[in-house]
Scaffold this active site. Structure first.
Site, PDB file in Angstrom:
ATOM      1  N   HIS A 114      58.771  43.941  30.023  1.00  0.00           N
ATOM      2  CA  HIS A 114      58.467  42.682  29.350  1.00  0.00           C
ATOM      3  C   HIS A 114      59.763  42.021  28.918  1.00  0.00           C
ATOM      4  CE1 HIS A 114      54.223  43.863  29.050  1.00  0.00           C
ATOM      5  NE2 HIS A 114      54.684  45.064  28.784  1.00  0.00           N
ATOM      6  N   GLY A 141      58.424  67.939  33.713  1.00  0.00           N
ATOM      7  CA  GLY A 141      57.289  67.536  32.886  1.00  0.00           C
ATOM      8  C   GLY A 141      57.663  66.647  31.714  1.00  0.00           C
ATOM      9  N   SER A 159      62.830  68.358  31.925  1.00  0.00           N
ATOM     10  CA  SER A 159      61.610  68.038  31.189  1.00  0.00           C
ATOM     11  C   SER A 159      61.934  67.227  29.949  1.00  0.00           C
ATOM     12  CB  SER A 159      60.900  69.324  30.759  1.00  0.00           C
ATOM     13  OG  SER A 159      60.435  70.018  31.884  1.00  0.00           O
TER      14      SER A 159
END
Length: 188
Positions: A114, A141, A159
């Site tokens: 945005h 992850g 991760s």
């Protein structure tokens, strides 16, 4: 004059409430709902839905439900692609993922963004920047890949990392924002 879809894919400001785009998001949501309700043993149905949803798939893509995306048609994955549970691909711009790429559980890849200017943002326009993930890369992850990022071949994202800048080939990155941790020696 460009359509709102063309502007979106090209990374230009666009109107996300354009009726055609709304319909295409609804189509993707319908397909992902169907995909997420498939049985674990129904690999044929899952493959057919991914073929319909994604812009292109290589051989043997594997995505664990639940999975979410904005449009689907901007996602292109190579042979041997694997996405673990809870993957989110916000694909207002192209998401190009190479062969043998692994996405850990809860990985989010964002191309949507945005305007920073509040008046523009409140006005409703959006834009995006494509993401590329190279061959043989592994995104751990709960990592987040931000708009405009390129992750190189054989790179590893730790991760929980938040990737805000490009990642070179053969490098492990981690942290928030992600920074190089070490180079990967491919001779081993």
């Amino acid at each position: 004059m460009k359509s709102e879809k063309e502007k979106m894919i090209d990374g230009e400001p666009y109107d996300p409430l354009d009726p055609r785009l709304v319909a295409e998001r609804e189509r993707a949501r319908d397909l992902t709902r169907r995909f997420n309700r498939t049985e674990p043993t129904d690999g044929e149905a899952r493959a057919a839905i991914l073929d319909d949803l994604f812009g292109s798939t290589g051989e043997a893509p594997h995505v664990e439900p639940p999975f979410r995306c904005d449009y689907g048609y901007n996602v292109r994955v190579g042979d041997g692609f694997y996405a673990n549970f809870d993957c989110v691909l916000l694909d207002v711009c192209p998401v190009e993922i190479g062969r043998n790429c692994f996405l850990g559980p809860g990985v989010h890849v964002y191309t949507a963004t945005h305007p920073v200017d509040a008046a523009e943002r409140v006005g409703g326009t959006e834009y995006g920047r494509g993401v590329e993930i190279g061959d043989d890369a592994w995104v751990g992850g709960r990592a987040v890949v931000n708009p405009g990022v390129t992750i190189g071949d054989r790179a590893v994202v730790a991760s929980g990392a938040v990737v805000t800048d490009d990642v070179p080939d053969d490098v492990v990155v981690g942290g928030n924002p992600a920074e190089p941790i070490r180079e990967i020696d491919q001779r081993r």
